[in-house]
Design a protein around this motif. Structure first.
Motif, PDB file in Angstrom:
ATOM      1  N   TRP A 264       0.844  -1.204   0.000  1.00  0.00           N
ATOM      2  CA  TRP A 264       0.000   0.000   0.000  1.00  0.00           C
ATOM      3  C   TRP A 264       0.880   1.255   0.000  1.00  0.00           C
ATOM      4  O   TRP A 264       0.638   2.204  -0.735  1.00  0.00           O
ATOM      5  CB  TRP A 264      -0.958  -0.033   1.198  1.00  0.00           C
ATOM      6  CG  TRP A 264      -1.765   1.216   1.387  1.00  0.00           C
ATOM      7  CD1 TRP A 264      -1.782   2.015   2.493  1.00  0.00           C
ATOM      8  CD2 TRP A 264      -2.667   1.840   0.456  1.00  0.00           C
ATOM      9  NE1 TRP A 264      -2.628   3.082   2.303  1.00  0.00           N
ATOM     10  CE2 TRP A 264      -3.190   3.000   1.059  1.00  0.00           C
ATOM     11  CE3 TRP A 264      -3.075   1.509  -0.831  1.00  0.00           C
ATOM     12  CZ2 TRP A 264      -4.091   3.851   0.424  1.00  0.00           C
ATOM     13  CZ3 TRP A 264      -3.979   2.362  -1.487  1.00  0.00           C
ATOM     14  CH2 TRP A 264      -4.479   3.505  -0.864  1.00  0.00           C
ATOM     15  N   LYS A 265       1.972   1.235   0.780  1.00  0.00           N
ATOM     16  CA  LYS A 265       2.887   2.389   0.819  1.00  0.00           C
ATOM     17  C   LYS A 265       3.576   2.545  -0.549  1.00  0.00           C
ATOM     18  O   LYS A 265       3.661   3.658  -1.099  1.00  0.00           O
ATOM     19  CB  LYS A 265       3.919   2.209   1.946  1.00  0.00           C
ATOM     20  CG  LYS A 265       4.869   3.386   2.039  1.00  0.00           C
ATOM     21  CD  LYS A 265       5.736   3.355   3.268  1.00  0.00           C
ATOM     22  CE  LYS A 265       6.646   4.591   3.359  1.00  0.00           C
ATOM     23  NZ  LYS A 265       7.257   5.036   2.120  1.00  0.00           N
ATOM     24  N   GLN A 266       4.044   1.424  -1.093  1.00  0.00           N
ATOM     25  CA  GLN A 266       4.671   1.481  -2.433  1.00  0.00           C
ATOM     26  C   GLN A 266       3.714   2.108  -3.437  1.00  0.00           C
ATOM     27  O   GLN A 266       4.097   2.930  -4.255  1.00  0.00           O
ATOM     28  CB  GLN A 266       4.958   0.069  -2.941  1.00  0.00           C
ATOM     29  CG  GLN A 266       6.210  -0.609  -2.466  1.00  0.00           C
ATOM     30  CD  GLN A 266       6.447  -1.844  -3.359  1.00  0.00           C
ATOM     31  OE1 GLN A 266       6.593  -1.736  -4.566  1.00  0.00           O
ATOM     32  NE2 GLN A 266       6.462  -3.017  -2.740  1.00  0.00           N
ATOM     33  N   TYR A 267       2.440   1.679  -3.365  1.00  0.00           N
ATOM     34  CA  TYR A 267       1.447   2.164  -4.333  1.00  0.00           C
ATOM     35  C   TYR A 267       1.242   3.670  -4.184  1.00  0.00           C
ATOM     36  O   TYR A 267       1.228   4.416  -5.179  1.00  0.00           O
ATOM     37  CB  TYR A 267       0.118   1.408  -4.139  1.00  0.00           C
ATOM     38  CG  TYR A 267      -0.909   1.802  -5.169  1.00  0.00           C
ATOM     39  CD1 TYR A 267      -0.879   1.252  -6.444  1.00  0.00           C
ATOM     40  CD2 TYR A 267      -1.874   2.767  -4.884  1.00  0.00           C
ATOM     41  CE1 TYR A 267      -1.789   1.653  -7.416  1.00  0.00           C
ATOM     42  CE2 TYR A 267      -2.786   3.163  -5.846  1.00  0.00           C
ATOM     43  CZ  TYR A 267      -2.742   2.598  -7.102  1.00  0.00           C
ATOM     44  OH  TYR A 267      -3.634   2.998  -8.065  1.00  0.00           O
ATOM     45  N   LYS A 268       1.101   4.122  -2.949  1.00  0.00           N
ATOM     46  CA  LYS A 268       0.884   5.559  -2.713  1.00  0.00           C
ATOM     47  C   LYS A 268       2.096   6.364  -3.180  1.00  0.00           C
ATOM     48  O   LYS A 268       1.953   7.406  -3.823  1.00  0.00           O
ATOM     49  CB  LYS A 268       0.659   5.822  -1.214  1.00  0.00           C
ATOM     50  CG  LYS A 268      -0.718   5.411  -0.739  1.00  0.00           C
ATOM     51  CD  LYS A 268      -0.955   5.861   0.697  1.00  0.00           C
ATOM     52  CE  LYS A 268       0.053   5.245   1.638  1.00  0.00           C
ATOM     53  NZ  LYS A 268      -0.095   5.652   3.027  1.00  0.00           N
TER      54      LYS A 268
ATOM     55  N   GLY B 259       0.735   8.626  -5.965  1.00  0.00           N
ATOM     56  CA  GLY B 259       0.170   9.807  -5.307  1.00  0.00           C
ATOM     57  C   GLY B 259      -1.306   9.620  -4.974  1.00  0.00           C
ATOM     58  O   GLY B 259      -1.951  10.528  -4.440  1.00  0.00           O
ATOM     59  N   LEU B 260      -1.861   8.450  -5.282  1.00  0.00           N
ATOM     60  CA  LEU B 260      -3.278   8.210  -4.951  1.00  0.00           C
ATOM     61  C   LEU B 260      -3.416   7.867  -3.463  1.00  0.00           C
ATOM     62  O   LEU B 260      -2.457   7.432  -2.816  1.00  0.00           O
ATOM     63  CB  LEU B 260      -3.860   7.086  -5.823  1.00  0.00           C
ATOM     64  CG  LEU B 260      -3.920   7.366  -7.329  1.00  0.00           C
ATOM     65  CD1 LEU B 260      -4.561   6.199  -8.065  1.00  0.00           C
ATOM     66  CD2 LEU B 260      -4.690   8.645  -7.632  1.00  0.00           C
ATOM     67  N   GLU B 261      -4.644   8.055  -2.967  1.00  0.00           N
ATOM     68  CA  GLU B 261      -4.892   7.828  -1.535  1.00  0.00           C
ATOM     69  C   GLU B 261      -6.152   6.992  -1.355  1.00  0.00           C
ATOM     70  O   GLU B 261      -6.844   6.691  -2.333  1.00  0.00           O
ATOM     71  CB  GLU B 261      -5.132   9.179  -0.830  1.00  0.00           C
ATOM     72  CG  GLU B 261      -4.017  10.171  -0.969  1.00  0.00           C
ATOM     73  CD  GLU B 261      -4.457  11.552  -0.474  1.00  0.00           C
ATOM     74  OE1 GLU B 261      -5.380  11.614   0.378  1.00  0.00           O
ATOM     75  OE2 GLU B 261      -3.882  12.536  -0.950  1.00  0.00           O
ATOM     76  N   LEU B 262      -6.499   6.728  -0.090  1.00  0.00           N
ATOM     77  CA  LEU B 262      -7.711   5.940   0.193  1.00  0.00           C
ATOM     78  C   LEU B 262      -8.937   6.541  -0.481  1.00  0.00           C
ATOM     79  O   LEU B 262      -9.806   5.838  -0.967  1.00  0.00           O
ATOM     80  CB  LEU B 262      -7.968   5.857   1.704  1.00  0.00           C
ATOM     81  CG  LEU B 262      -7.115   4.899   2.536  1.00  0.00           C
ATOM     82  CD1 LEU B 262      -7.612   4.896   3.973  1.00  0.00           C
ATOM     83  CD2 LEU B 262      -7.116   3.490   1.964  1.00  0.00           C
ATOM     84  N   LYS B 263      -9.016   7.867  -0.505  1.00  0.00           N
ATOM     85  CA  LYS B 263     -10.220   8.527  -1.039  1.00  0.00           C
ATOM     86  C   LYS B 263     -10.436   8.206  -2.522  1.00  0.00           C
ATOM     87  O   LYS B 263     -11.530   8.350  -3.044  1.00  0.00           O
ATOM     88  CB  LYS B 263     -10.154  10.044  -0.831  1.00  0.00           C
ATOM     89  CG  LYS B 263      -9.129  10.761  -1.680  1.00  0.00           C
ATOM     90  CD  LYS B 263      -9.298  12.269  -1.572  1.00  0.00           C
ATOM     91  CE  LYS B 263      -8.131  13.041  -2.153  1.00  0.00           C
ATOM     92  NZ  LYS B 263      -7.650  12.629  -3.462  1.00  0.00           N
TER      93      LYS B 263
ATOM     94  N   GLU C 163      -6.094   7.068   7.529  1.00  0.00           N
ATOM     95  CA  GLU C 163      -5.571   7.959   6.483  1.00  0.00           C
ATOM     96  C   GLU C 163      -6.701   8.671   5.734  1.00  0.00           C
ATOM     97  O   GLU C 163      -6.454   9.642   5.020  1.00  0.00           O
ATOM     98  CB  GLU C 163      -4.745   7.157   5.460  1.00  0.00           C
ATOM     99  CG  GLU C 163      -3.481   6.559   6.038  1.00  0.00           C
ATOM    100  CD  GLU C 163      -2.784   5.628   5.042  1.00  0.00           C
ATOM    101  OE1 GLU C 163      -3.122   5.638   3.841  1.00  0.00           O
ATOM    102  OE2 GLU C 163      -1.892   4.886   5.489  1.00  0.00           O
ATOM    103  N   GLY C 164      -7.928   8.162   5.881  1.00  0.00           N
ATOM    104  CA  GLY C 164      -9.051   8.752   5.142  1.00  0.00           C
ATOM    105  C   GLY C 164      -9.935   9.607   6.041  1.00  0.00           C
ATOM    106  O   GLY C 164      -9.975   9.417   7.258  1.00  0.00           O
ATOM    107  N   MET C 165     -10.656  10.558   5.428  1.00  0.00           N
ATOM    108  CA  MET C 165     -11.641  11.358   6.172  1.00  0.00           C
ATOM    109  C   MET C 165     -12.809  10.441   6.568  1.00  0.00           C
ATOM    110  O   MET C 165     -12.948   9.343   6.023  1.00  0.00           O
ATOM    111  CB  MET C 165     -12.210  12.472   5.285  1.00  0.00           C
ATOM    112  CG  MET C 165     -11.167  13.330   4.617  1.00  0.00           C
ATOM    113  SD  MET C 165     -10.474  14.530   5.747  1.00  0.00           S
ATOM    114  CE  MET C 165     -11.695  15.815   5.638  1.00  0.00           C
ATOM    115  N   ASP C 166     -13.683  10.937   7.452  1.00  0.00           N
ATOM    116  CA  ASP C 166     -14.799  10.132   7.964  1.00  0.00           C
ATOM    117  C   ASP C 166     -15.597   9.422   6.883  1.00  0.00           C
ATOM    118  O   ASP C 166     -15.881   8.243   6.974  1.00  0.00           O
ATOM    119  CB  ASP C 166     -15.761  11.030   8.761  1.00  0.00           C
ATOM    120  CG  ASP C 166     -15.246  11.192  10.170  1.00  0.00           C
ATOM    121  OD1 ASP C 166     -14.153  10.656  10.436  1.00  0.00           O
ATOM    122  OD2 ASP C 166     -15.933  11.852  10.972  1.00  0.00           O
TER     123      ASP C 166
END
Ligand code: HMG
Length: 390
Positions: A213-217, A221-225, A250-253
């Protein structure tokens, strides 16, 4: 070029046990298995089903004449195969009457095998856009009666037709992966049940998820959202939740709510089938797509694949406009609802009489098995299969 999954089939045997009853028989609190492990039912394969028949039954429901003609590559992923030499794909190729001008192979890396097959298929189609590839992920998970892993057994298969311009999902890049030589789970050639360091395997699974998941981000530059849902390899369904919880902050509510709600939907099929090893991630994907009717075309779904030993991979897929029409939701609801519950003592008897170790010669009661494709017997060390619909 758009490449991905055009059809997804699934099969699981017609017998299962209730985890509440297994808990009682093993003298543990039912909530440990239903909540702590996250399993409600566990599929039990009769002697008439092996990894070949499970895969062939999964593919039988989805293939039409055009598929049979255009499939020029059959990739069978399994870690509970029936032969160290001959590929299980060849039996399925024959049972389904596929075009003889095809490649047929078996691949293995524990529960990661089907993901390797999907990625190999993608590469093959990129070079041969007119071809279709049949990916099979089929396994029978066996740890042993009264073992710590017993509640995480299961049996079943997924069959995926991959092509250009797929109707369900395109497989996007980048794919990120990680390999480490670890002994968390393995099955030596002389054993028909797995060896496992359970707690260690759980730690590694979570560490591998965090790694990819860290490698992917970092790479995208993509995130959970940016994800509608993340599907996990689910050896037991609580584990995906444990992994998701390590990154959910890592994500908003509203992102957290969406990912957790979709995770619940993505584990429903797995909860009532158990661990089908290499097909488990794709069963979870199917659960999400078939049971959440609100997923919009264009949504991005992340897939986390983990195979002990160990290899992990994370890759995104994009939901296609026609995905709803391409699914076999009603057939899968029927398959699951028509299964028969058996008692714990029946399960124990079946477990003891269905071993991956060879039976030299025998006939099996195929009339008791509602599946179209069954293992009818063994003759001079050769497995004999029947397709009852032929
Ligand atoms: P265990 O030691 O029997 O269980 O084995 P536990 O004591 O760890 O309890 C399990 C959970 O139940 C815990 O939750 C408890 O708190 C909870 P957690 O702390 O994990 O969140 N619990 C309860 N919850 C509610 N009410 C209660 C209650 N009591 C306890 N009353 C273990 C668990 C997973 C280790 C075992 O089942 C095992 O060895 N399974 C096989 C290995 C496995 O599945 N590993 C997963 C990672 S490896 C992998 O995914 C690859 C694999 O698919 C193979 C391949 O790649 O081919 C396995």
């Amino acid at each position: 070029m758009k490449i991905g999954m055009d059809k997804i089939g699934f099969y699981t045997p017609h017998l299962y046990i209730d985890m509440n009853k297994l808990a009682l028989a093993r003298n543990v609190k039912p909530e440990k298995l239903t909540i702590g492990i996250g399993q409600e039912k566990m599929a039990v394969p009769p002697i008439t089903q092996d990894t070949v028949t499970l895969a062939a039954n999964a593919a039988l429901e989805i293939l039409d004449e055009d598929d049979k003609e255009k499939i020029d590559f059959v990739i069978f992923a399994t870690e509970s195969g029936i032969d160290f030499s001959k590929a299980a794909a060849i039996y399925v190729h024959h049972l389904l009457g596929l075009n003889p001008n095809a490649r047929s192979i078996e691949v293995k890396e524990a529960c990661y095998g089907a993901t390797a097959a999907v990625q190999i298929a993608k590469g093959h189609i990129a070079l041969n856009p007119e071809s279709k590839v049949l990916v099979l992920g089929s396994d029978i998970s066996r740890y042993g009666l009264n073992s710590p892993g017993e509640a995480t057994q299961g049996a079943g298969a997924v069959a995926i037709v991959m092509s250009v311009n797929p109707r369900i999902l395109t497989i996007e890049g980048p794919s990120v992966y990680h390999t480490e030589d670890v002994m968390d789970f393995w099955r030596p050639l002389y054993s028909d049940t797995a060896f496992v360091q359970g707690k260690y395997s759980v730690e590694l699974y979570i560490a591998f998820f965090q790694n990819v998941w860290k490698q992917y981000k970092d790479r995208t530059g993509l995130e959970l959202k940016d994800f509608e849902a993340i599907c996990f390899h689910l050896p037991y369904t609580k584990l995906g939740l444990k992994a998701l919880r390590t990154v959910i902050d890592e994500g908003m509510d509203e992102v957290q709510k969406r990912l957790l709600a979709n995770f619940e939907i993505s584990r429903r099929y797995n909860k009532v089938v158990g661990n089908i090893y290499t097909g488990s991630l794709y069963l979870s994907l199917l659960s999400l797509l078939e049971l959440n009717t609100d997923i919009e075309p264009g949504s991005r779904i992340g897939l986390f694949s983990y195979g002990s030993g160990a290899v992990g991979e994370f890759f995104p897929c994009i939901v296609q406009p026609q995905y709803r029409e391409a699914l076999y939701k009603a057939q899968h609801a029927k398959l699951l609802s028509e299964r028969r519950e058996i008692s714990i003592s029946e399960y124990e008897e079946i477990f003891q009489t269905t071993s991956l170790a060879e039976v030299p010669s025998a006939r099996f009661p195929i009339e008791k098995d509602p599946a179209a494709i069954c293992l009818a017997g063994v003759n001079e060390h050769k497995r004999e299969y029947v397709n009852k619909v032929n």
